[in-house]
Design a protein around this motif. Structure first.
Motif, PDB file in Angstrom:
ATOM      1  N   ARG A 143      -5.368  19.930 -36.918  1.00  0.00           N
ATOM      2  CA  ARG A 143      -4.940  21.298 -36.605  1.00  0.00           C
ATOM      3  C   ARG A 143      -5.835  21.927 -35.544  1.00  0.00           C
ATOM      4  O   ARG A 143      -5.363  22.566 -34.603  1.00  0.00           O
ATOM      5  N   GLN A 166      -2.659  29.632 -32.077  1.00  0.00           N
ATOM      6  CA  GLN A 166      -3.103  29.356 -33.449  1.00  0.00           C
ATOM      7  C   GLN A 166      -1.973  29.599 -34.447  1.00  0.00           C
ATOM      8  O   GLN A 166      -1.784  28.820 -35.392  1.00  0.00           O
ATOM      9  N   ASP A 215      -0.368  26.750 -36.837  1.00  0.00           N
ATOM     10  CA  ASP A 215      -0.369  26.955 -38.283  1.00  0.00           C
ATOM     11  C   ASP A 215       1.039  26.834 -38.864  1.00  0.00           C
ATOM     12  O   ASP A 215       1.243  26.235 -39.925  1.00  0.00           O
ATOM     13  N   TYR A 275       1.773  24.151 -41.673  1.00  0.00           N
ATOM     14  CA  TYR A 275       1.996  24.649 -43.022  1.00  0.00           C
ATOM     15  C   TYR A 275       3.470  24.862 -43.352  1.00  0.00           C
ATOM     16  O   TYR A 275       3.823  25.002 -44.521  1.00  0.00           O
ATOM     17  N   TYR A 314       3.499  28.924 -44.557  1.00  0.00           N
ATOM     18  CA  TYR A 314       2.771  29.796 -43.641  1.00  0.00           C
ATOM     19  C   TYR A 314       2.973  31.279 -43.942  1.00  0.00           C
ATOM     20  O   TYR A 314       2.018  32.053 -43.977  1.00  0.00           O
TER      21      TYR A 314
END
Length: 280
Positions: free
Chosen positions: A205, A261, A265, A269, A273
């Motif tokens: 990530r 970012q 994410d 996720y 998220y």
């Protein structure tokens, strides 16, 4: 590739540092084996193979150290000191005829003629057995499915590498050490990616975020400088233009970083998220 991944994050942990050394030793083992295979005569091959033998014995000790760190068995410091002492003795006698007396030419290339010091390898076999004992003991006691599989995969990877090294000592069998090391790297890679050894998702990530933001900042800068260089011909782009462009990109980097970012994410996720973002 594994070495770069582990150095990015795993080296901050004791097990990660040992694993980095293991990968480095494997790389050197392959490099010096290459030199041995391409030697012009048996004398040169003997010199390189004695160097290779120091890494072969070291793998037993490093795997043992790695198994202790990975399973949390840190109370066995005396056995660890004895193991490293044994490796130092092996390095000391490797230039002599005790381990490898000479080399011979087989159908597949150079092969070692083992010396009387081959019995010195028996303690290393015991060290190897202790490595598997700690790994399988921790795997049996673990109540975490992922951790149990992680330890079993690491043990299997280690066994492939060390079986290859052991079989490589016999001239009648084709070279197997490098094949065993390649299988070790493959299985270790599966352990890292599938069973999250060294928190590989966190590494991936962060690396993806850094790569995207670097590309988004560097590509416009390089493109503008290239266009200005082409338009101005042989004249050099003034320094103040480059500094001004860098200043503008620096001010836009932070909001751009936040957007990148969030994108990464969401990619990692997925549906979680929104819940994680609301919780934060």
């Amino acid at each position: 590739i594994l070495l770069i991944i582990v150095l990015a994050k795993g080296r901050r942990r004791p097990a990660g540092r040992i694993f980095s050394i293991i990968l480095l030793i494997l790389a050197l083992y392959g490099l010096f084996t290459f030199f041995m295979r391409n030697s012009p005569d048996v004398e040169h091959a003997l010199t390189w193979d004695r160097v290779v033998s120091t890494f072969g014995t070291g793998m037993f000790v490093l795997y043992y150290h790695f198994s202790l760190e990975l399973t949390g068995s840190k109370h066995l410091k005396i056995s660890l000191i004895l193991s490293y002492t044994l490796w130092m003795i092996g390095i000391a006698i490797s230039p002599t005829d005790l381990l490898i007396k000479n080399m011979t030419m087989e159908s597949y290339g150079y092969a070692p003629i083992i010396g009387p010091g081959v019995y010195f390898m028996y303690p290393f076999v015991f060290v190897l057995g202790m490595s598997f004992y700690h790994l399988f003991k921790s795997a049996r006691q673990s109540r975490n499915y992922e951790e149990k599989n992680r330890l079993q995969w690491v043990a299997t990877a280690m066994s492939c590498s060390l079986i290859g090294v052991s079989l490589d000592a016999f001239p009648a069998i084709i070279p197997t050490a490098l094949l065993g090391h390649l299988i070790f790297c493959l299985l270790a890679g599966i352990t890292i990616l599938k069973y999250h050894l060294f928190d590989i998702r966190i590494i991936a990530r962060k690396v993806l975020t850094y790569l995207l933001i670097s590309a988004l900042v560097a590509i416009p800068y390089v493109a503008i400088i290239a266009i200005m260089t082409w338009a101005m011909g042989e004249k050099q782009v003034p320094l103040w233009i480059s500094l001004g462009l860098l200043t503008i990109l620096a001010f836009t980097a932070h909001p751009l970083w936040q957007r990148v970012q969030r994108f990464v994410d969401k990619l990692f996720y997925g549906k979680r998220y929104s819940s994680l973002n609301a919780l934060e």
